[in-house]
Scaffold this active site. Structure first.
Site, PDB file in Angstrom:
ATOM      1  N   HIS A  71      21.999   1.767   7.552  1.00 30.09           N
ATOM      2  CA  HIS A  71      22.186   2.636   8.720  1.00 30.09           C
ATOM      3  C   HIS A  71      23.639   3.102   8.857  1.00 30.09           C
ATOM      4  CE1 HIS A  71      21.828   3.413  13.250  1.00 30.09           C
ATOM      5  NE2 HIS A  71      20.907   4.172  12.703  1.00 30.09           N
ATOM      6  N   LYS A 119      27.234   5.091   8.399  1.00 32.95           N
ATOM      7  CA  LYS A 119      27.730   6.459   8.204  1.00 32.95           C
ATOM      8  C   LYS A 119      29.222   6.343   7.927  1.00 32.95           C
ATOM      9  CE  LYS A 119      24.097   6.906  11.203  1.00 32.95           C
ATOM     10  NZ  LYS A 119      23.519   5.825  12.022  1.00 32.95           N
ATOM     11  N   ASP A 125      40.326   9.717  -0.467  1.00 32.57           N
ATOM     12  CA  ASP A 125      41.601   9.331  -1.082  1.00 32.57           C
ATOM     13  C   ASP A 125      42.113   7.981  -0.590  1.00 32.57           C
ATOM     14  OD1 ASP A 125      41.513  11.714  -2.442  1.00 32.57           O
ATOM     15  OD2 ASP A 125      42.831  12.766  -1.037  1.00 32.57           O
ATOM     16  N   HIS A 157      23.232   9.931  21.779  1.00 28.16           N
ATOM     17  CA  HIS A 157      23.102   9.144  20.553  1.00 28.16           C
ATOM     18  C   HIS A 157      24.333   8.279  20.288  1.00 28.16           C
ATOM     19  CE1 HIS A 157      22.441   8.652  16.065  1.00 28.16           C
ATOM     20  NE2 HIS A 157      21.240   8.377  16.543  1.00 28.16           N
ATOM     21  N   LYS A 164      26.990   5.200  20.333  1.00 30.24           N
ATOM     22  CA  LYS A 164      26.827   3.745  20.313  1.00 30.24           C
ATOM     23  C   LYS A 164      28.190   3.133  20.638  1.00 30.24           C
ATOM     24  CE  LYS A 164      24.061   5.379  16.601  1.00 30.24           C
ATOM     25  NZ  LYS A 164      22.732   5.250  17.066  1.00 30.24           N
ATOM     26  N   ASP A 184      36.657  -3.945  29.938  1.00 32.77           N
ATOM     27  CA  ASP A 184      37.907  -4.010  30.704  1.00 32.77           C
ATOM     28  C   ASP A 184      38.848  -2.846  30.412  1.00 32.77           C
ATOM     29  OD1 ASP A 184      36.936  -6.347  31.773  1.00 32.77           O
ATOM     30  OD2 ASP A 184      38.088  -7.656  30.452  1.00 32.77           O
TER      31      ASP A 184
END
EC number: 2.7.8.-
Length: 503
Positions: free
Chosen positions: A243, A245, A250, A421, A423, A428
Site C-alpha cells: 500500500h 506510495k 537521486d 483520503h 491519513k 498536541d
C-alpha cells in the site's frame, strides 16, 4: 483461558451440529460431502485457534466458516492465514538487516538533538527506532502538499530534474491522463540514461494495461509487480498488499503520502468530486530511509540488491534543522505491528489534543479504548472522516464505532467538500504522522505501509492549519441525533462491523 474454552466449545457444538444434520440429507454423496466439510471446518477452526489470534477475529472467522463453509474455506485460504510469524517473508527480513548495516552511522539516535524534545516525544521516537531500526533526522526539510493538483505538479517537476535515478513504488497506477503524463516523463528520463525503477502492486494496479507496462519496458524502465496474482492460481499471500506510495529521486528528494497515480486523485471522478488528500515533499537526510525502504522491497521482488553508496550516501546533511523527521515502514514482514503501536503511543501520550483524519476508520479494541479514555480524560479528540463511501462495507462498519466514541466525548466530523483520503494524526500540535496507513485493521495487520513521523517541523504547523480549515467543510455528528438514526442503518452498520476483523 476463558476465551479459548469458548472457542473450543463453539467448535464442539459446530462439529456436532453439522454431523447430526447429515442424517437428514439424501444420498451418500451429499453425506460424504457434509462429513468432508465438517472435518475441514473443524480442522481450520483448530488451526485458527492455535494461531492465538485476537478472540474477536477468531470468532469472526469461525462464524464465516459455520455459515458459509465452502466459501468460507476458500476465503480463509486466500485471506485468513497469518504469515506475520511464518517464513513467508523471511527473505525480506534478512535483506532488511543487510541493508541497515550499510547506513549504520545514520541509525544512531542523535542524543544531543533528542534532549531538546519533551519526555513523551523522546519516548515515541525511541519506540519507533526500537521497532523499525530507522533513524531520526534533524537535517531534513518537508513541505505538505494538500491535493492532487499541487502534488502532481511537484512530482512532475522533480522527475524532470532527475540526474542519476528515479525510484517509484505505488499501490495503484492507472493508464489515464495523469498516468500517461508520468509514463511519458519516465520514458524520456530512461532514454536520457537515467536509471528508472518502478514497483507497483499486483492487485491494486490490476487494471493497468499491458501496453502501458510494455511502453515503459521498451524505453528502458525496469517495472516490476509486487506479489502479482495469476488466475486461476491464487497465492496464499494475496491478502498482503503493498500500500506504499514512494518516490525517490537521486537519493535527495522524496515523496510519500496518500495519493496514488490516477485521475480521481485530481478530482476528475464525478462521483467523488474534489479529492482531499495529503502528500509530503521531502528533501534531505530522511530521504535515505525512503530509499532504503524502496530498495528492500525491490530486492524482495527481483532478488537484485542495490546497496551502493550512490544510492545510500548522505543526502544534503548540511541542511538547516527543521525539527525531527523519521520515516517508518510497517508490514507483515515485521515482528511488530509497528504503525499500530506508534499510533497507540501517540494517542496515550497526548496531553492536550488528538486530531485524526482517516478515510477508513476501523480501529481495533486497543486503539478504540485509547481514544475513549483520552476523551474521557478531557483531551480534545477529533476524528475527521468522509461523508460518502468508496468502499461501502468499510464505510458502514466505520459508522458503527461512532456512538461509543461520541458518548465518551470524541468529536466526529464528516467531510462534505468532496472525498477525504488523507491519513493524518496530530498530537498536541507538536507531533504528526502523515503517510499511507489508515486507522484500520488492514493497515495495522496486513498491508505494507510507510509513514513520516514529524516532530516540531513547519509541516506540523501546516497540518494543524489544514485540519482547522477542513473542519469548515464538515458536518459535526451529534450523539443524540446519531443514536436516533433509522433502525435499518443500525442493523447494516452492526452487520458490517461483524466483518471488520476481516476487512
Amino acid at each position: 483461558m476463558k476465551n479459548r474454552l469458548n472457542v473450543l466449545l463453539f467448535l464442539l457444538i459446530l462439529s456436532t451440529g453439522l454431523y447430526l444434520t447429515r442424517s437428514f440429507w439424501q444420498g451418500w454423496i451429499v453425506g460424504a460431502f457434509s462429513v468432508l466439510i465438517t472435518i475441514t471446518v473443524v480442522f481450520i477452526g483448530i488451526v485458527i485457534f492455535l494461531e492465538n489470534r485476537h478472540p474477536t477475529k477468531t470468532l469472526t472467522w469461525l462464524m464465516v466458516l459455520a455459515v458459509f463453509p465452502v466459501v468460507g474455506f476458500i476465503f480463509y485460504l486466500m485471506f485468513g492465514q497469518n504469515h506475520r510469524k511464518s517464513k513467508t517473508f523471511m527473505k525480506k527480513a534478512l535483506s532488511d538487516e543487510e541493508a541497515f548495516e550499510k547506513i549504520e552511522g545514520n541509525r544512531q539516535l542523535n542524543e544531543e538533538q533528542l534532549q531538546k524534545m519533551g519526555g513523551h516525544q523522546q519516548l515515541l521516537f525511541r519506540l519507533a527506532h526500537r521497532l523499525a531500526n530507522n533513524p531520526i533526522s534533524f537535517s531534513t526539510n518537508t513541505k505538505v502538499l494538500t491535493d492532487g493538483k499541487e502534488t502532481f505538479a511537484h512530482i512532475k517537476q522533480a522527475l524532470r530534474m532527475a540526474t542519476h535515478h528515479i525510484h517509484l513504488e505505488y499501490y495503484i497506477v492507472r493508464d489515464d491522463e495523469i498516468g500517461q503524463e508520468i509514463k511519458e516523463i519516465l520514458m524520456q528520463k530512461a532514454k536520457e540514461g537515467i536509471h528508472v525503477r518502478f514497483l507497483y502492486d499486483g492487485v491494486g494496479s490490476w487494471k493497468l494495461s499491458k501496453s502501458y507496462i510494455q511502453d515503459l519496458k521498451q524505453a528502458g524502465v525496469e517495472i516490476v509487480p509486487f506479489a502479482p496474482v495469476k488466475l486461476p492460481f491464487i497465492n496464499h499471500t494475496i491478502n498482503y498488499r503493498n500500500h506504499r506510495k514512494i518516490i525517490v529521486i537521486d537519493g535527495t528528494v522524496g515523496f510519500v503520502g496518500g495519493l496514488n497515480i490516477g485521475d480521481e486523485y485530481l478530482g476528475k471522478d464525478p462521483y467523488f468530486g474534489f479529492w482531499r488528500d495529503t502528500h509530503l515533499y521531502v528533501r534531505g537526510e530522511a530521504v535515505r530511509t525512503l530509499q532504503l525502504i524502496f530498495l528492500r522491497d525491490w530486492a524482495h521482488e527481483t532478488g537484485e540488491t542495490i546497496l551502493k553508496p550512490s544510492y545510500l550516501s548522505p543526502a544534503l546533511t548540511n541542511m538547516k534543522d527543521d525539527g525531527g523527521v523519521q520515516m517508518i515502514a510497517s508490514g507483515p514482514d515485521t515482528r511488530w505491528e509497528i504503525n499500530k503501536k506508534l499510533f497507540f503511543s501517540m494517542i496515550t501520550s497526548a496531553k492536550k489534543s488528538i486530531w485524526i483524519t482517516s478515510p477508513y476508520f476501523i480501529p481495533d479494541e486497543d486503539i478504540l479504548s485509547a481514544l475513549k479514555i483520552a476523551a474521557l480524560s478531557g483531551i480534545d479528540v477529533r476524528i475527521l472522516v468522509p461523508n460518502r463511501p468508496d468502499k461501502r462495507i468499510v464505510f458502514h462498519a466505520s459508522r458503527s464505532y461512532f456512538p461509543e466514541l461520541l458518548e465518551a466525548g470524541v468529536k466526529v466530523y464528516e467531510y462534505t467538500r468532496g472525498f477525504l483520503h488523507s491519513k493524518i494524526i496530530i498530537v498536541d500540535n507538536e507531533i504528526a504522522s502523515i503517510g499511507t496507513s489508515n486507522m484500520d485493521m488492514r493497515s495495522f495487520h496486513l498491508n505494507f505501509e510507510v509513514n513520516a513521523f514529524l516532530y516540531r517541523t513547519k509541516s506540523v504547523t501546516t497540518l494543524v492549519s489544514d485540519f482547522v480549515y477542513d473542519l469548515e467543510h464538515t458536518n459535526q455528528i451529534r450523539f443524540e441525533q446519531f443514536r436516533n438514526r433509522a433502525w435499518y442503518y443500525r442493523v447494516l452498520e452492526s452487520t458490517c462491523r461483524l466483518l471488520s476483523p476481516l476487512l
